[in-house]
Design an enzyme around this catalytic site. Structure first.
Site, short mmCIF file in Angstrom:
data_model
loop_
_atom_site.label_atom_id
_atom_site.label_comp_id
_atom_site.label_asym_id
_atom_site.label_seq_id
_atom_site.Cartn_x
_atom_site.Cartn_y
_atom_site.Cartn_z
N GLU A 176 0.80 -1.22 0.00
CA GLU A 176 0.00 0.00 0.00
C GLU A 176 0.84 1.28 0.00
O GLU A 176 0.90 2.01 1.01
CB GLU A 176 -0.97 0.01 1.19
CG GLU A 176 -1.92 -1.18 1.18
CD GLU A 176 -3.08 -1.03 2.16
OE1 GLU A 176 -3.02 -0.14 3.04
OE2 GLU A 176 -4.04 -1.79 2.04
N GLU A 361 -5.83 -8.02 -0.10
CA GLU A 361 -6.47 -7.79 1.21
C GLU A 361 -7.91 -7.38 0.97
O GLU A 361 -8.19 -6.56 0.08
CB GLU A 361 -5.80 -6.65 2.00
CG GLU A 361 -4.50 -7.00 2.66
CD GLU A 361 -3.89 -5.83 3.41
OE1 GLU A 361 -4.63 -4.93 3.88
OE2 GLU A 361 -2.66 -5.80 3.53
C1 FCB Z 1 -4.81 -2.02 5.21
C2 FCB Z 1 -3.47 -2.46 5.78
C3 FCB Z 1 -3.56 -3.52 6.82
C4 FCB Z 1 -4.74 -3.32 7.74
C5 FCB Z 1 -5.99 -3.11 6.95
C6 FCB Z 1 -7.25 -2.97 7.77
O1 FCB Z 1 -4.72 -0.73 4.73
O2 FCB Z 1 -2.65 -2.94 4.74
O3 FCB Z 1 -2.33 -3.53 7.52
O4 FCB Z 1 -4.51 -2.31 8.62
O5 FCB Z 1 -5.85 -1.99 6.14
#
Ligand code: FCB
Length: 452
Positions: A176, A361
């Protein structure tokens, strides 16, 4: 049986994916390992966590989930849940706690154990090299504002690949980059907690150059299956005005297209360059070739959408994010599965035609509790996964080359500025006893994956 209806439908949705689709769970070092163990060095998250008001519950990652000691039990939960892959980062300050030359033997041994334990359980290791725990000494030297960070990161990449490369199924350099740069240097929500346009512009470029240099190092080692993990946020204008549309486009440029355009087309969006103006590092154009070197896959992290409202009082952006009307998670984040599908379609159409795509994710925070029967019911999370997976299943029918999906997260963990107050896990963690309790959502995943 509680939650049977939800489990049935997750199972039904899962049957629409091809049999070789990878399903995994994701975690991160600072959020679960516990920095108090194994000679881990200081990171800028430790110092940020000490700033008054930075973390809602005042906590840090010293204890986290004690995964450093309980990793075997945790990987059992991944394998028993039916998942085939585990996405995890190496911790830079754990491997190089004091200097860039002295490697921490306990850190190497920990990741040796972790990787061997994944392989013993048949889990594919999907590695990330940086999930935000920048060594404090590098933060003291300007961190992501200093171009030298790209060389430090290249050297760290070299160390990781030399020791562990032969056991990794896939590698992405940075988790990210928008959070590493904009969220941390303009909105100040994450370490180092700055609100500074010049620092933002520099970090937005350096994080991309660090990605490029890391990929170059890994290609030099013949490392296979290299990708990127970009976070995406869908944006909608607050109303039908031209100004709201213009500001929504700017938000998309900063959050999403800055990283998509540079990684896949070797350029930055004009409207964001105009925002940064003189603050862009000199000669940045010369780095764009390295930044856009070909990748083997593209990962997207996705949670929510934003509603954008023009705000003349905001000094640089001229907008702010306002509360929308969709159902929300415990973070207050709106639930919008169509946004995830939008980004994967855009990636397949505009940026990386034919490239394997992964959702690296996706998940939600919920105020989960262990009930009197010792169970954790989280039907909201089951429904969240169902909604997002249904949106993804539709893409398979459109021939979008989606190859895998990682749920965030295996465990409840240290949720950055929210400390331990937000629970994202499919497994509940009692932070006093460190007892793990699989939630209803873990059972739903297991039923769906076993049926597949
Ligand atoms: C993302 C992150 C992860 C976690 C989620 C909820 O942005 O990569 O570490 O905090 O959000």
């Amino acid at each position: 049986m509680v939650g049977q209806g939800a489990e049935m439908s997750l199972t039904e949705i899962m049957s629409r994916f091809p049999s070789d689709m990878v399903f995994g769970v994701a975690t991160s070092s600072y959020q679960i390992e516990g920095t108090a163990h194994g000679g881990c060095g200081a990171s800028h998250w430790d110092s940020f966590a000490r700033q008054p008001g930075a973390i809602t519950d005042g906590s840090d990652g010293a204890a986290a989930c004690d995964h450093y000691n309980r990793y075997a039990e945790d990987l059992d939960l991944v394998a028993d849940g039916g998942f085939g892959a585990y996405r995890f980062p190496f911790s830079w300050p754990r491997l190089l706690p004091q200097s860039d030359k002295e490697v921490n033997a306990d850190g190497l041994a920990f990741y040796d154990r972790l990787l061997d334990a994944m392989l013993e359980r048949g889990l594919q290791p999907f590695a990330t090299l940086y999930h935000w725990d920048l060594p404090q000494r590098h933060a003291d030297n300007g961190g992501w504002q200093n171009r030298d960070v790209t060389g430090w990161f290249a050297d760290y990449t070299d160390l990781v690949i030399r020791h562990f490369g032969d056991r990794l199924a896939s590698v992405a350099p940075v988790n990210e980059p928008w959070c590493v740069s904009f969220l941390s240097h303009y909105w100040g929500h994450h370490a180092p907690g700055l609100c500074d346009l010049a620092a933002t512009a520099r970090s937005m470029h350096h994080v991309q150059l660090a990605h490029g240099r890391s990929i170059e190092v890994m290609r030099g080692h013949g490392q296979q299956n290299l990708g990127c993990v970009l976070n995406k946020e869908f944006a909608v204008p607050v109303d039908g005005s031209d100004l709201a549309a213009e500001k929504t486009y700017l938000f998309d440029g900063i959050y999403n297209r800055w990283f998509e355009e540079s990684t896949f087309r070797g350029r930055y969006p004009e409207e964001v360059l105009a925002l940064f103006g003189e603050h862009m590092p000199d000669g940045y154009e010369d780095d764009l070739g390295l930044i856009s070197a070909p990748l083997d896959w593209a990962g997207s992290n996705y949670y929510t959408r934003s509603v954008i409202a023009p705000d003349a009082g905001e000094p640089h952006l001229g907008f702010r994010c306002v509360r929308g009307d969709l159902p929300k998670t415990d973070m207050g984040w709106e639930i919008d599965p169509d946004g995830l599908a939008f980004f994967l379609r855009r990636m397949a159409r505009d940026y990386a035609p034919g490239l394997p795509l992964y959702v690296t994710e996706n998940g939600m925070a919920n105020a989960d509790m262990v009930n009197a029967a010792g169970e954790v019911q989280d039907p909201e999370r089951v429904a969240y996964f169902e909604g997002h997976l249904a949106a993804l299943a539709a893409l398979i029918d459109e021939d979008v080359p989606l190859k895998g999906y990682f749920a965030w997260s295996l465990l409840d963990n240290y949720e950055w500025a929210f400390g331990y107050s937000k629970r994202f896990g499919i497994v509940h963690v009692d932070y006093d006893s460190m007892v793990r309790t699989p939630k209803q959502s873990w059972h739903a995943w297991r039923a769906a994956l076993q049926a597949g």
